[in-house]
Scaffold this active site. Sequence first.
Site, short mmCIF file in Angstrom:
data_model
loop_
_atom_site.label_atom_id
_atom_site.label_comp_id
_atom_site.label_asym_id
_atom_site.label_seq_id
_atom_site.Cartn_x
_atom_site.Cartn_y
_atom_site.Cartn_z
N LYS A 82 0.83 -1.21 0.00
CA LYS A 82 0.00 0.00 0.00
C LYS A 82 0.86 1.26 0.00
O LYS A 82 0.61 2.21 -0.76
CB LYS A 82 -0.93 -0.02 1.21
CG LYS A 82 -2.02 -1.08 1.17
CD LYS A 82 -2.90 -1.01 2.42
CE LYS A 82 -3.87 -2.16 2.53
NZ LYS A 82 -4.91 -2.16 1.48
N GLU A 169 -10.58 -4.32 1.01
CA GLU A 169 -10.43 -5.77 0.84
C GLU A 169 -10.82 -6.41 2.16
O GLU A 169 -10.14 -6.24 3.17
CB GLU A 169 -8.99 -6.12 0.44
CG GLU A 169 -8.87 -7.48 -0.23
CD GLU A 169 -8.49 -8.58 0.73
OE1 GLU A 169 -9.38 -9.03 1.49
OE2 GLU A 169 -7.32 -8.98 0.74
N CYS A 203 -7.29 -13.97 4.20
CA CYS A 203 -8.54 -13.66 3.50
C CYS A 203 -8.89 -14.67 2.43
O CYS A 203 -10.06 -14.84 2.10
CB CYS A 203 -8.47 -12.25 2.92
SG CYS A 203 -7.06 -11.99 1.82
N GLU A 370 -7.53 -4.33 -6.24
CA GLU A 370 -6.13 -4.15 -5.88
C GLU A 370 -5.27 -4.76 -6.99
O GLU A 370 -5.78 -5.45 -7.87
CB GLU A 370 -5.82 -4.81 -4.54
CG GLU A 370 -6.45 -4.15 -3.35
CD GLU A 370 -5.94 -4.73 -2.04
OE1 GLU A 370 -5.71 -5.95 -1.99
OE2 GLU A 370 -5.77 -3.96 -1.09
#
Length: 391
Positions: A82, A169, A203, A370
Site C-alpha cells: 500500500k 479488501e 482472507c 487491488e
Amino acid sequence: AERLRARVDEITALESFATGVPIGQTSGLGLIVHGAFALAAAQISAGLLRADRDGVEVHHLPWGPALCLVPWNAPAPMAAHKAASALAAGCPVVLKVSEYAPYGTQALAEVLGEVLPPGVFQLVMGDARTGARLAEDPRIRAVSFTGGLAGGRAVAAACAGALRPAQLELGGNNPLVVLPDADTGAAAQAAAELLTSLNGQWCRALGRLIVPRPRLDELVAAVGERLAALRAGDPLDRGTEYGPLVHSAHLARVRAATAQAGGRATAYGDMPGQGNYLAPTLITGADLADEIFGPVAAVVPYDSEEEAVALANATPYGLEGYVFGADEERALAVARRVRAGEVKVNGSSVMSLHLFTPRPAWGLSGLVDEGTAETIRFFTGTRVVGVERAP
C-alpha cells in the site's frame, strides 16, 4: 527497495514473533516488503501514470494525503504494497498498523523515515478507534483498507460524506470445488494448505470444501491425514509448519464460531500444551454462512456439477475460489462460473495467478480492485488536457 532488502530477515522474524505465523511462511511473504517498492518504481519509470491518446494528455495525478490501514495477519507485506503504491502515485502516506502486530511494520517505517523527506511517510500506532479517527479526518483524500467486514463498512461510511475514494479488501468465505475426476492426493494437499497457511488466518483461506457426495469420506480422510501430519510449534523454529493463533481473544472467537456452526467438528493433529493453538478443524453435516477467519472449514457434498457451482456461489462473499479436476478444460469451465474475483484451477498458492493481473473482490469481499498497477492508480485522479481540434 535496496534499503529494505537489507532488513527483510529482521522484519520477517518480527512478523512471526507477533503473528504466530511460522517463519518459513513469513520469509516467503517477506519478498513483498522490498519487492513492492522495486515494482512500483519500475511501473512509474515505464509511464504507468501517463496514458496520452493522439496528442491529448491523460495524467494520473495524486489525490493527496493517503491513509493505509493494514491488519495483523501479514502486516509488513501489506503495508509495503500500500505504501509503495501511494508513494509512487505521489501521495504522502499515513499508515496505521494493527496494535496486535506492529513490530515488522515499525522496522519498515524506520527505513522509510531514513530515506524519505520528513512528513512524506508517517506511521501511527493505535487500535480501531485510532483508525476511525484517521479515516474521518478531512485532510485524508483516499483510504486503502484491508481487514474485516465491520471495519470496511466503517471506513466506507467515513469516506461517503466527502465522496473520498475507498479501496476495501474484506476477506471471504472461499470455496474449493473438487470435481469427480480430481486426484485425491492433490485435492487433499491443496485443501490442507488453504486451511492452514498463515495458521488459517488469511482472507483467501479455505472456508468451504465442496466435494462429490460419493467421495466425501475418502476426501475428508485424505485431508485429515495431511492436517494431522503438520508439525505445530514455535513459529520462530524453521521446522514449524503450523503455529498459534494471533491472540487469546481471537482464539475464543474462532472456537465460538466453530461451536455455533453446527454439524460435527473434527480436529486434527497434536498441539502444544501452552499458547493460542487450535488444531485444524473440518466440519461435516453443516455449511458455513460466514468467514470464521481461522483454521476451520466446512465440508459440503454435492450431487451434480450444477449443484457444486450453486454451492460455491451461495454466500454474499466473492474473493477467491478454487477448482480441482483432472480434466483441465472442464475445471476451467466450472471456474468461469464461480462468482469470485480470482478463481484458481489446480492451485493453492498464497500468491496471485499472475503478478500483473488485478486482485478483485466481489460482493461483501470488498470494493475497488487491488493489484500491482491497480493500487497505484487507485491513489490517483485523472486529468485530461489538450487543444481541441476541428473534426
